[in-house]
Design a protein around this motif. Structure first.
Motif, PDB file in Angstrom:
ATOM      1  N   GLY A   1       0.781  -1.231   0.000  1.00 13.96           N
ATOM      2  CA  GLY A   1       0.000   0.000   0.000  1.00 13.96           C
ATOM      3  C   GLY A   1       0.810   1.277   0.000  1.00 13.96           C
ATOM      4  O   GLY A   1       0.241   2.360   0.019  1.00 13.96           O
ATOM      5  N   LYS A   2       2.133   1.180  -0.050  1.00  6.60           N
ATOM      6  CA  LYS A   2       2.971   2.385  -0.004  1.00  6.60           C
ATOM      7  C   LYS A   2       3.007   3.135  -1.335  1.00  6.60           C
ATOM      8  O   LYS A   2       3.352   4.311  -1.384  1.00  6.60           O
ATOM      9  CB  LYS A   2       4.393   2.028   0.416  1.00  6.60           C
ATOM     10  CG  LYS A   2       4.471   1.546   1.844  1.00  6.60           C
ATOM     11  CD  LYS A   2       5.892   1.227   2.217  1.00  6.60           C
ATOM     12  CE  LYS A   2       5.952   0.687   3.645  1.00  6.60           C
ATOM     13  NZ  LYS A   2       7.300   0.314   4.014  1.00  6.60           N
ATOM     14  N   SER A   3       2.648   2.454  -2.428  1.00 11.67           N
ATOM     15  CA  SER A   3       2.611   3.110  -3.733  1.00 11.67           C
ATOM     16  C   SER A   3       1.567   2.432  -4.610  1.00 11.67           C
ATOM     17  O   SER A   3       1.088   1.344  -4.293  1.00 11.67           O
ATOM     18  CB  SER A   3       3.986   3.061  -4.413  1.00 11.67           C
ATOM     19  OG  SER A   3       4.343   1.720  -4.705  1.00 11.67           O
TER      20      SER A   3
ATOM     21  N   GLU B   1       2.510   4.015 -18.060  1.00 15.00           N
ATOM     22  CA  GLU B   1       2.161   3.749 -16.673  1.00 15.00           C
ATOM     23  C   GLU B   1       3.084   4.566 -15.788  1.00 15.00           C
ATOM     24  O   GLU B   1       4.179   4.939 -16.199  1.00 15.00           O
ATOM     25  CB  GLU B   1       2.237   2.266 -16.335  1.00 15.00           C
ATOM     26  CG  GLU B   1       3.548   1.601 -16.600  1.00 15.00           C
ATOM     27  CD  GLU B   1       3.467   0.100 -16.374  1.00 15.00           C
ATOM     28  OE1 GLU B   1       4.051  -0.367 -15.375  1.00 15.00           O
ATOM     29  OE2 GLU B   1       2.835  -0.585 -17.180  1.00 15.00           O
ATOM     30  N   PHE B   2       2.601   4.899 -14.596  1.00 18.62           N
ATOM     31  CA  PHE B   2       3.406   5.703 -13.693  1.00 18.62           C
ATOM     32  C   PHE B   2       3.070   5.374 -12.253  1.00 18.62           C
ATOM     33  O   PHE B   2       2.002   4.857 -11.940  1.00 18.62           O
ATOM     34  CB  PHE B   2       3.240   7.206 -13.976  1.00 18.62           C
ATOM     35  CG  PHE B   2       1.819   7.686 -13.956  1.00 18.62           C
ATOM     36  CD1 PHE B   2       1.250   8.169 -12.787  1.00 18.62           C
ATOM     37  CD2 PHE B   2       1.050   7.660 -15.114  1.00 18.62           C
ATOM     38  CE1 PHE B   2      -0.059   8.621 -12.770  1.00 18.62           C
ATOM     39  CE2 PHE B   2      -0.262   8.110 -15.097  1.00 18.62           C
ATOM     40  CZ  PHE B   2      -0.818   8.593 -13.925  1.00 18.62           C
ATOM     41  N   ARG B   3       4.010   5.689 -11.373  1.00 18.97           N
ATOM     42  CA  ARG B   3       3.921   5.371  -9.963  1.00 18.97           C
ATOM     43  C   ARG B   3       3.503   6.605  -9.165  1.00 18.97           C
ATOM     44  O   ARG B   3       3.972   7.701  -9.399  1.00 18.97           O
ATOM     45  CB  ARG B   3       5.281   4.891  -9.477  1.00 18.97           C
ATOM     46  CG  ARG B   3       5.382   4.562  -8.020  1.00 18.97           C
ATOM     47  CD  ARG B   3       6.873   4.392  -7.673  1.00 18.97           C
ATOM     48  NE  ARG B   3       7.176   3.341  -6.779  1.00 18.97           N
ATOM     49  CZ  ARG B   3       7.127   2.035  -7.003  1.00 18.97           C
ATOM     50  NH1 ARG B   3       6.748   1.595  -8.165  1.00 18.97           N
ATOM     51  NH2 ARG B   3       7.454   1.164  -6.095  1.00 18.97           N
ATOM     52  N   LEU B   4       2.634   6.377  -8.191  1.00 19.83           N
ATOM     53  CA  LEU B   4       2.211   7.414  -7.263  1.00 19.83           C
ATOM     54  C   LEU B   4       2.517   6.912  -5.852  1.00 19.83           C
ATOM     55  O   LEU B   4       2.298   5.737  -5.546  1.00 19.83           O
ATOM     56  CB  LEU B   4       0.713   7.689  -7.404  1.00 19.83           C
ATOM     57  CG  LEU B   4       0.236   8.137  -8.787  1.00 19.83           C
ATOM     58  CD1 LEU B   4      -1.285   8.213  -8.827  1.00 19.83           C
ATOM     59  CD2 LEU B   4       0.848   9.469  -9.157  1.00 19.83           C
ATOM     60  N   GLU B   5       2.999   7.788  -5.007  1.00 21.60           N
ATOM     61  CA  GLU B   5       3.338   7.424  -3.629  1.00 21.60           C
ATOM     62  C   GLU B   5       2.153   7.709  -2.713  1.00 21.60           C
ATOM     63  O   GLU B   5       1.426   8.690  -2.898  1.00 21.60           O
ATOM     64  CB  GLU B   5       4.565   8.208  -3.154  1.00 21.60           C
ATOM     65  CG  GLU B   5       5.821   7.964  -3.981  1.00 21.60           C
ATOM     66  CD  GLU B   5       6.269   6.513  -4.019  1.00 21.60           C
ATOM     67  OE1 GLU B   5       6.167   5.822  -2.980  1.00 21.60           O
ATOM     68  OE2 GLU B   5       6.722   6.058  -5.082  1.00 21.60           O
TER      69      GLU B   5
ATOM     70  N   ASN C   1       1.878  12.178  -6.937  1.00 21.00           N
ATOM     71  CA  ASN C   1       3.254  12.556  -7.293  1.00 21.00           C
ATOM     72  C   ASN C   1       3.394  14.076  -7.325  1.00 21.00           C
ATOM     73  O   ASN C   1       4.351  14.604  -7.867  1.00 21.00           O
ATOM     74  CB  ASN C   1       3.673  11.939  -8.630  1.00 21.00           C
ATOM     75  CG  ASN C   1       2.825  12.413  -9.799  1.00 21.00           C
ATOM     76  OD1 ASN C   1       2.012  13.325  -9.679  1.00 21.00           O
ATOM     77  ND2 ASN C   1       3.005  11.775 -10.941  1.00 21.00           N
ATOM     78  N   GLY C   2       2.410  14.767  -6.771  1.00 25.90           N
ATOM     79  CA  GLY C   2       2.423  16.222  -6.763  1.00 25.90           C
ATOM     80  C   GLY C   2       1.609  16.829  -7.889  1.00 25.90           C
ATOM     81  O   GLY C   2       1.090  17.934  -7.764  1.00 25.90           O
ATOM     82  N   ARG C   3       1.481  16.119  -8.982  1.00 26.51           N
ATOM     83  CA  ARG C   3       0.696  16.600 -10.119  1.00 26.51           C
ATOM     84  C   ARG C   3      -0.569  15.767 -10.306  1.00 26.51           C
ATOM     85  O   ARG C   3      -1.640  16.289 -10.551  1.00 26.51           O
ATOM     86  CB  ARG C   3       1.540  16.532 -11.394  1.00 26.51           C
ATOM     87  CG  ARG C   3       0.777  16.975 -12.623  1.00 26.51           C
ATOM     88  CD  ARG C   3       1.674  17.044 -13.851  1.00 26.51           C
ATOM     89  NE  ARG C   3       0.929  17.584 -14.952  1.00 26.51           N
ATOM     90  CZ  ARG C   3       0.625  16.903 -16.047  1.00 26.51           C
ATOM     91  NH1 ARG C   3       1.028  15.672 -16.190  1.00 26.51           N
ATOM     92  NH2 ARG C   3      -0.062  17.466 -17.006  1.00 26.51           N
TER      93      ARG C   3
END
Length: 111
Positions: free
Chosen positions: A57-59, A68-72, A81-83
């Protein structure tokens, strides 16, 4: 000679069309980029959102056909990711970019 050539073409055509599903005329088979362990959500406007939560569950990985992209994880139900920010609440989800919802009213398949 002509009869032998026609017979040979018939043998080749029969062999090619009779060998499984591959055909030189069919082109490459499309494969899904969505991993088996990803949750798939059906969203407003016929959009599909695929998400795989990772590392306990951390990302979370957001998976689109083209990227594809990772979100924290920022809190228990939010990844960012801030955006881009992903909200997961039970079987519901939505995705925002620059604080604007781009995927709304998403309901988890089978959820």
């Amino acid at each position: 000679m002509k009869l032998e050539t026609n017979a040979m073409l018939l043998v080749i055509a029969t062999a090619v069309t009779g060998c499984g599903t591959w055909s030189p005329w069919s082109g490459p088979a499309e494969q899904s980029r969505i991993p088996r362990d990803a949750a798939v959500y059906q969203c407003e406007g016929g959009k599909t959102l695929a998400v795989r939560v990772e590392e306990n569950g951390k990302s979370a990985m957001v998976i689109f056909p083209e990227r594809e992209f990772r979100l924290e994880q920022t809190d228990s139900a939010r990844y960012s990711n801030g955006r881009t920010t992903l909200h997961l609440e039970g079987s519901k989800a939505w995705l925002e970019e620059n604080q604007t919802r781009v995927y709304s009213d998403c309901e988890k398949n089978g959820g």
